[in-house]
Design a protein around this motif. Structure first.
Motif, short mmCIF file in Angstrom:
data_model
loop_
_atom_site.label_atom_id
_atom_site.label_comp_id
_atom_site.label_asym_id
_atom_site.label_seq_id
_atom_site.Cartn_x
_atom_site.Cartn_y
_atom_site.Cartn_z
N PRO A 64 -76.53 29.34 -18.01
CA PRO A 64 -77.97 28.03 -17.76
C PRO A 64 -77.43 27.48 -19.39
CG PRO A 64 -78.88 29.57 -16.39
CD PRO A 64 -77.54 29.98 -16.69
N ASN A 65 -77.56 28.37 -20.42
CA ASN A 65 -77.05 28.41 -21.59
C ASN A 65 -75.93 27.28 -22.01
OD1 ASN A 65 -79.96 29.34 -22.05
ND2 ASN A 65 -78.98 30.76 -22.82
N VAL A 66 -74.51 28.03 -21.53
CA VAL A 66 -73.78 27.39 -21.62
C VAL A 66 -73.69 25.75 -21.34
CG1 VAL A 66 -71.05 27.44 -21.28
CG2 VAL A 66 -72.17 29.49 -21.33
N ILE A 67 -74.05 26.04 -20.12
CA ILE A 67 -73.89 24.17 -19.29
C ILE A 67 -74.81 23.19 -20.21
CG2 ILE A 67 -75.11 22.91 -16.90
CD1 ILE A 67 -72.14 24.74 -17.09
N GLU A 68 -76.13 23.94 -20.77
CA GLU A 68 -77.13 22.85 -21.15
C GLU A 68 -76.35 23.18 -22.60
OE1 GLU A 68 -80.19 21.03 -22.37
OE2 GLU A 68 -79.14 21.98 -20.71
N ALA A 69 -75.93 23.69 -23.09
CA ALA A 69 -74.81 23.07 -24.75
C ALA A 69 -73.75 21.99 -24.25
CB ALA A 69 -73.64 24.40 -24.96
N ALA A 70 -73.01 22.38 -23.16
CA ALA A 70 -72.14 21.34 -22.22
C ALA A 70 -72.52 19.69 -22.35
CB ALA A 70 -71.41 21.58 -21.75
N LEU A 71 -73.69 19.59 -21.89
CA LEU A 71 -74.21 18.32 -22.02
C LEU A 71 -75.20 18.13 -22.93
CD1 LEU A 71 -76.89 19.22 -18.35
CD2 LEU A 71 -74.50 18.06 -18.20
N GLN A 72 -75.47 18.62 -24.17
CA GLN A 72 -76.14 18.44 -24.61
C GLN A 72 -74.98 18.15 -26.08
OE1 GLN A 72 -78.17 21.63 -26.67
NE2 GLN A 72 -80.35 21.46 -25.82
N THR A 73 -73.97 18.30 -26.08
CA THR A 73 -72.90 17.76 -26.20
C THR A 73 -71.68 16.74 -26.13
OG1 THR A 73 -71.78 19.37 -26.22
CG2 THR A 73 -72.57 19.80 -28.08
N GLY A 74 -72.29 16.57 -25.19
CA GLY A 74 -71.66 15.35 -24.31
C GLY A 74 -69.72 16.30 -23.72
N ALA A 75 -69.07 17.41 -23.48
CA ALA A 75 -68.35 17.75 -23.53
C ALA A 75 -67.97 17.58 -21.67
CB ALA A 75 -68.36 18.95 -23.52
N GLU A 76 -66.95 16.57 -21.89
CA GLU A 76 -66.33 16.70 -20.26
C GLU A 76 -65.98 17.45 -19.88
OE1 GLU A 76 -64.70 12.46 -21.40
OE2 GLU A 76 -64.07 14.06 -23.18
N ALA A 77 -65.23 18.65 -20.39
CA ALA A 77 -64.84 19.70 -19.82
C ALA A 77 -65.13 20.94 -20.62
CB ALA A 77 -62.91 20.46 -19.94
N ILE A 78 -64.48 22.24 -19.88
CA ILE A 78 -64.91 24.27 -20.14
C ILE A 78 -63.69 24.13 -20.33
CG2 ILE A 78 -66.54 25.81 -20.17
CD1 ILE A 78 -69.21 24.65 -19.66
N HIS A 79 -63.23 25.31 -21.30
CA HIS A 79 -62.35 25.77 -20.98
C HIS A 79 -63.02 27.59 -21.70
CE1 HIS A 79 -58.68 27.84 -21.21
NE2 HIS A 79 -58.38 26.97 -21.61
N PRO A 80 -62.73 28.24 -20.35
CA PRO A 80 -63.38 29.51 -20.41
C PRO A 80 -62.11 31.17 -21.14
CG PRO A 80 -61.98 29.47 -18.34
CD PRO A 80 -62.05 27.99 -19.23
N GLY A 81 -61.37 30.34 -22.07
CA GLY A 81 -60.12 31.88 -22.34
C GLY A 81 -59.60 32.72 -20.98
N TYR A 82 -60.12 34.48 -21.54
CA TYR A 82 -60.14 35.27 -20.75
C TYR A 82 -61.64 35.59 -21.01
CZ TYR A 82 -58.19 37.13 -24.63
OH TYR A 82 -58.18 38.01 -26.41
N GLY A 83 -61.46 37.06 -20.12
CA GLY A 83 -63.09 37.54 -19.95
C GLY A 83 -63.84 36.74 -20.16
N PHE A 84 -64.95 36.89 -19.87
CA PHE A 84 -67.04 36.30 -19.96
C PHE A 84 -65.96 35.72 -18.72
CE2 PHE A 84 -66.37 36.79 -25.35
CZ PHE A 84 -67.30 37.43 -24.40
N LEU A 85 -66.82 34.83 -18.87
CA LEU A 85 -66.86 33.82 -17.33
C LEU A 85 -65.71 33.30 -16.60
CD1 LEU A 85 -69.71 31.88 -18.90
CD2 LEU A 85 -70.36 33.59 -17.05
#
Length: 451
Positions: A64-85
């Motif tokens: 939820p926190n990651v998604i909210e950060a994307a919505l707040q900043t207007g990011a159109e895509a998320i790159h997750p790298g490796y590990g984590f999500l």
């Protein structure tokens, strides 16, 4: 093309992704935990958002926190790298539900390949060779023991949802099977919240060979050659190289074609890695798929000249692949050493601390991927990776020589900090490794190296 990408990661891979975004003129949003507020990624980013305290479950794994950060900043895509999500199909699905592009394969594909038992079933249907065993989960200890008896010992019990070298138990004695089965299921449930396991033949002297693939949304797919990742401790990779030493042209063609065939069969898109075991007779068997960019991707970049993270972003933006299989050319040889803050003399126990000295090597063909500088704190909360040192040369012998020179130049010193640098130097000087005759049990048998 995207105008803004949020990087849902930290450390060297986050910096690596930010550089690829910069090369494409894309804005960068960094998310960070409280102790990472002054990290290299935050300094590079156009915007940053604090998503929680140090523990990963409250920050980098907090969907939820990651998604909210994307919505707040207007990011159109998320790159997750490796590990984590990066291999979490639920996260990819939540991204889609919120109109955000997840830079990786579709959630349904990730779910099918992320479970090792279902991945084996999918690849068996696609005609990829498997080790003797079963493609279905093993429901009881008695069922597993019967399978082990039929295929012959040694066997390995693996968590279907496993990763990072965890949830793997080798059994050599039939009398130990039931206890190992119960223990592996318990570990799988504790670590992965999924107690499903399967059983297959275990190869004592196998080589771990993986194939890098790229596939777009238009049905095009290529492989970028193979990597050897056989030098491991507790099933986790320490040294990777491309191409793999000693493979014949026919073996290279077969294993690369098999990886692309398997990826196309399941509708894979983006960058991925198909992992195989090669036995001492030259036969390869499918093991698993990593649905993300790999830690060791730089060695493939060094021998192909491609920017794999850039390709990931272009594919996610809907662009067709810019290369065909016949365009892929491998030039020279590359080797990567993962320098971790770990103490080999204490069973690779984590050894974090404050970096007083951090001198990095250079010279022709040498690349270092890191997010640290002198004065930085190696956090006990996250992965122990300090830096990845990569060396390229026209052939393997010269690449190993360059790597030895680079590691000898490298200085990583600090209060409480111990690294694996000296262990890597020993590995690189070992006659068995230099001859390309190492295998996944190399460190286990080389007691002088880990003592």
């Amino acid at each position: 093309m995207f105008s803004k990408i949020l990087i849902a990661n930290r450390g060297e891979i986050a910096v690596r992704v930010a550089r690829a975004c910069r090369s494409l003129g894309i804005g960068v949003v960094a998310v960070h935990s409280s102790p990472d507020r002054d990290s290299a990624l935050v300094r590079m980013a156009d915007e940053s958002v604090n998503i929680g305290p140090a523990p990963s479950r409250f920050s980098y794994l907090n969907i939820p926190n990651v998604i909210e950060a994307a919505l707040q900043t207007g990011a159109e895509a998320i790159h997750p790298g490796y590990g984590f999500l990066s291999e979490d199909p639920d996260f990819a699905e939540v991204c889609a539900d919120n109109g955000i592009t997840f830079i990786g394969p579709r959630p349904d594909v990730m779910a099918r390949l992320g479970n090792k038992a279902s991945a084996r079933s999918e690849m068996s249907a696609a005609g990829l060779p498997l080790l003797p065993g079963v493609v279905e989960p093993v429901a009881t200890a008695d069922e597993g023991a019967a399978i082990a008896d039929s295929i012959g010992y040694p066997v390995v019990i693996k968590a279907a949802a496993g990763g990072g070298g965890r949830g793997i138990t080798v059994v050599r004695d039939p009398a130990q099977f039931r206890q190992a089965y119960t223990a592996t299921r318990r570990t799988a449930h504790s670590v992965f919240r999924d107690s499903t396991v399967y059983v297959e033949r275990y190869l004592d002297r196998a080589r771990h060979i993986e194939v890098q693939v790229l596939l777009d949304e238009h049905g095009n797919g290529v492989h970028l050659g193979e990597r050897d990742c056989s030098v491991q401790r507790r099933h986790q990779k320490l040294v990777e190289e491309a191409p793999a030493a000693g493979l014949t042209p026919q073996q290279r063609e077969e294993i690369g074609a098999a990886a692309v065939r398997g990826a196309l069969a399941v509708g894979y898109t983006g960058a991925g890695t198909f992992e195989f075991l090669l036995d001492d007779r030259g036969n390869f068997s499918f093991m698993e798929v990593n649905c993300r960019i790999q830690v060791e991707h730089p060695v493939t970049e060094m021998v192909t000249g491609l920017d794999l993270v850039r390709e990931q972003i272009l594919i996610a933006a809907g662009r067709p692949l810019s290369i065909k299989q016949e365009d892929v050319r491998l030039d020279g040889a590359a080797v990567e050493c993962r320098i971790n803050a770990e103490d080999p003399s204490r069973g690779f126990a984590p050894a974090p601390g404050l970096l007083d000295v951090f001198d990095l090597p250079g010279g022709p063909g040498v690349r270092v991927d890191t997010a640290l500088t002198a004065g930085a704190q190696i956090s006990p909360h996250y992965d122990s990776l300090v830096a990845k040192v990569i060396a390229w040369a026209p052939d393997r012998e010269q690449a190993l020589a360059r790597m030895r020179t680079a590691l000898a130049e490298m200085r990583v010193e600090g209060r409480g900090v111990v690294t694996t640098r000296d262990l890597h130097l020993q590995v690189l000087s070992d006659p068995v490794f230099q001859a390309g005759q190492h295998h996944t049990g190399f460190l286990d048998g080389a007691t002088a190296l880990s003592a």
